[in-house]
Design a protein around this motif. Structure first.
Motif, PDB file in Angstrom:
ATOM      1  N   ALA A  63       0.867  -1.141  -0.061  1.00 29.08           N
ATOM      2  CA  ALA A  63      -0.090   0.125  -0.030  1.00 29.08           C
ATOM      3  C   ALA A  63       1.042   1.249   0.057  1.00 29.08           C
ATOM      4  O   ALA A  63       0.620   2.308  -0.473  1.00 29.08           O
ATOM      5  CB  ALA A  63      -0.931   0.083   1.049  1.00 29.08           C
ATOM      6  N   LEU A  64       2.046   1.227   0.774  1.00 24.20           N
ATOM      7  CA  LEU A  64       3.015   2.482   0.857  1.00 24.20           C
ATOM      8  C   LEU A  64       3.766   2.642  -0.572  1.00 24.20           C
ATOM      9  O   LEU A  64       4.288   3.675  -0.781  1.00 24.20           O
ATOM     10  CB  LEU A  64       3.658   2.229   1.938  1.00 24.20           C
ATOM     11  N   SER A  65       3.640   1.387  -1.448  1.00 26.36           N
ATOM     12  CA  SER A  65       4.431   1.617  -2.717  1.00 26.36           C
ATOM     13  C   SER A  65       3.506   2.529  -3.655  1.00 26.36           C
ATOM     14  O   SER A  65       4.025   2.802  -4.644  1.00 26.36           O
ATOM     15  CB  SER A  65       4.676   0.411  -3.194  1.00 26.36           C
ATOM     16  N   SER A  66       2.445   2.542  -3.364  1.00 24.65           N
ATOM     17  CA  SER A  66       1.498   3.515  -4.182  1.00 24.65           C
ATOM     18  C   SER A  66       1.752   4.933  -4.251  1.00 24.65           C
ATOM     19  O   SER A  66       2.418   5.297  -3.482  1.00 24.65           O
ATOM     20  CB  SER A  66       0.010   3.439  -3.901  1.00 24.65           C
ATOM     21  N   SER A  67       1.245   5.638  -5.372  1.00 28.94           N
ATOM     22  CA  SER A  67       1.551   7.116  -5.387  1.00 28.94           C
ATOM     23  C   SER A  67       0.234   8.088  -4.852  1.00 28.94           C
ATOM     24  O   SER A  67       0.467   8.883  -5.150  1.00 28.94           O
ATOM     25  CB  SER A  67       1.543   7.330  -6.823  1.00 28.94           C
ATOM     26  N   HIS A  68      -0.676   7.054  -4.220  1.00 30.45           N
ATOM     27  CA  HIS A  68      -1.922   7.871  -3.619  1.00 30.45           C
ATOM     28  C   HIS A  68      -1.473   8.903  -2.740  1.00 30.45           C
ATOM     29  O   HIS A  68      -0.749   8.554  -2.013  1.00 30.45           O
ATOM     30  CB  HIS A  68      -2.815   6.808  -3.240  1.00 30.45           C
ATOM     31  N   GLU A  69      -2.028   9.797  -2.789  1.00 26.22           N
ATOM     32  CA  GLU A  69      -1.806  11.007  -1.767  1.00 26.22           C
ATOM     33  C   GLU A  69      -1.930  10.742  -0.343  1.00 26.22           C
ATOM     34  O   GLU A  69      -1.266  11.145   0.692  1.00 26.22           O
ATOM     35  CB  GLU A  69      -2.240  12.439  -2.018  1.00 26.22           C
ATOM     36  N   LYS A  70      -3.092  10.019  -0.271  1.00 22.03           N
ATOM     37  CA  LYS A  70      -3.660   9.475   1.299  1.00 22.03           C
ATOM     38  C   LYS A  70      -3.126   8.345   1.611  1.00 22.03           C
ATOM     39  O   LYS A  70      -3.502   7.771   2.691  1.00 22.03           O
ATOM     40  CB  LYS A  70      -4.910   9.897   1.316  1.00 22.03           C
ATOM     41  N   LYS A  71      -2.000   7.717   1.151  1.00 26.13           N
ATOM     42  CA  LYS A  71      -1.652   6.452   1.547  1.00 26.13           C
ATOM     43  C   LYS A  71      -1.127   6.267   2.867  1.00 26.13           C
ATOM     44  O   LYS A  71      -1.369   5.230   3.694  1.00 26.13           O
ATOM     45  CB  LYS A  71      -0.591   5.677   0.617  1.00 26.13           C
ATOM     46  N   ALA A  72      -0.281   7.192   3.037  1.00 21.49           N
ATOM     47  CA  ALA A  72       0.402   7.199   4.791  1.00 21.49           C
ATOM     48  C   ALA A  72      -0.855   7.311   5.704  1.00 21.49           C
ATOM     49  O   ALA A  72      -0.694   6.617   6.834  1.00 21.49           O
ATOM     50  CB  ALA A  72       1.380   8.251   4.830  1.00 21.49           C
ATOM     51  N   ALA A 109      -6.624   1.315   2.039  1.00 16.19           N
ATOM     52  CA  ALA A 109      -5.047   0.655   2.138  1.00 16.19           C
ATOM     53  C   ALA A 109      -5.310  -0.875   1.569  1.00 16.19           C
ATOM     54  O   ALA A 109      -4.196  -1.189   0.625  1.00 16.19           O
ATOM     55  CB  ALA A 109      -4.888   0.480   3.643  1.00 16.19           C
ATOM     56  N   PHE A 110      -6.175  -1.462   1.632  1.00 19.19           N
ATOM     57  CA  PHE A 110      -6.736  -2.855   0.990  1.00 19.19           C
ATOM     58  C   PHE A 110      -6.521  -2.523  -0.544  1.00 19.19           C
ATOM     59  O   PHE A 110      -5.951  -3.289  -1.184  1.00 19.19           O
ATOM     60  CB  PHE A 110      -7.953  -3.618   1.537  1.00 19.19           C
ATOM     61  N   CYS A 111      -7.289  -1.718  -0.986  1.00 18.21           N
ATOM     62  CA  CYS A 111      -7.291  -1.332  -2.606  1.00 18.21           C
ATOM     63  C   CYS A 111      -6.096  -0.994  -3.057  1.00 18.21           C
ATOM     64  O   CYS A 111      -5.541  -1.355  -4.101  1.00 18.21           O
ATOM     65  CB  CYS A 111      -8.469  -0.088  -2.937  1.00 18.21           C
ATOM     66  N   LEU A 112      -5.311  -0.165  -2.346  1.00 21.91           N
ATOM     67  CA  LEU A 112      -3.889   0.318  -2.812  1.00 21.91           C
ATOM     68  C   LEU A 112      -3.109  -0.833  -2.914  1.00 21.91           C
ATOM     69  O   LEU A 112      -2.135  -1.028  -3.884  1.00 21.91           O
ATOM     70  CB  LEU A 112      -3.238   1.329  -1.938  1.00 21.91           C
ATOM     71  N   ALA A 113      -2.904  -1.707  -1.938  1.00 22.75           N
ATOM     72  CA  ALA A 113      -2.331  -2.717  -1.875  1.00 22.75           C
ATOM     73  C   ALA A 113      -2.425  -3.913  -2.874  1.00 22.75           C
ATOM     74  O   ALA A 113      -1.411  -4.428  -3.627  1.00 22.75           O
ATOM     75  CB  ALA A 113      -2.297  -3.530  -0.306  1.00 22.75           C
TER      76      ALA A 113
END
Length: 256
Positions: free
Chosen positions: A76-85, A117-121
């Protein structure tokens, strides 16, 4: 509200999570931001990545939630989404509060942050699996195997162990041109990452470093083979793009 501002890296975000818990912040009134944006009526805290704090968070997550869920958080943290953190922080906070058993951190998908977080991962993992199959190495004149990628997610740290395990006796490099990041694997040694401007390393494309004669011959044979086995009457571009998205094709020998 307190806002912890950190750099866009696993070390930066994990240090921010550690600091939030160290200062006993209520997750409902806490935000982890990757930008320098200022929030009204909020206290802003600048966080500098800290190696020891990062490892403490890593060990806690693995011990509490298990290796599989820890890997999901890292994806999830490898994503470029601005709200991942913020999504990962809130997911961890919810899991610790509910004392989630190993492998059950993402069970509560009704929670917006857990769902994000699940969707980003899942998205990062899907791209990682695609790259394992679509990545193409090319042999340079010096014998080094070289591959070029441009993924949506920052996946080099997931790809390097995969190929290092399968090619331990090879000197190879994978270049993420979207981030200016090189993954380098010397034969029989540990792989490592180098973040450097490609031009500083004298690289503007494989043509600059030169493909080996054998590589050029095999590329031509492979392209010819792909064209010869194609059946014109059964060509289906739409299906091909569904199975092999265009963003991967520009890095593949058979489409060049």
């Amino acid at each position: 509200m307190r806002v912890y501002q950190c750099e866009d890296s696993l070390e930066g975000i994990f240090t921010a999570i550690f600091t939030a818990y160290e200062e006993k912040q209520n997750p409902r009134d806490t935000r982890i931001s990757l930008s320098e944006e200022l929030f009204l009526f909020a206290e802003h805290v600048s966080v500098i990545p800290h190696r020891e704090k990062t490892f403490k968070v890593m060990n806690t997550l693995k011990k509490q939630f298990g290796e599989e869920d820890y890997l999901m958080l890292c994806l999830a943290l490898s994503s470029s989404h601005e709200k991942k953190a913020q999504a990962v922080y809130q997911t961890v906070a919810a899991g610790l509060k509910a004392r989630c058993a190993r492998g059950h951190l993402f069970d509560n998908l009704a929670d917006d942050w857990v769902n994000l977080a699940f969707c980003l991962a899942r998205g990062a993992n899907n791209e990682n699996q695609h790259l394992r199959g679509f990545l193409r190495f090319q042999e340079l004149e010096n014998g080094v195997l070289f591959a070029r990628i441009g993924p949506k997610n920052n996946l080099l740290t997931f790809l390097m162990p995969h190929f290092a395990d399968r090619m331990p006796l090879e000197n190879f490099m994978i270049y993420d041109e979207a981030r200016g990041l090189f993954g380098i694997h010397p034969a029989k040694k540990q792989w490592y990452l180098v973040r450097e401007d490609a031009e500083i390393l004298g690289f503007n494309g494989t043509e600059d470093w030169g493909l080996s004669k054998k590589e050029r011959e095999y590329q031509e044979l492979f392209r010819t083979f792909c064209h010869k086995i194609a059946v014109e009457g059964r060509e289906n571009r739409k299906l091909q793009q569904n199975m092999l998205p265009l963003r991967f094709q520009e890095y593949m020998v058979e489409f060049q």
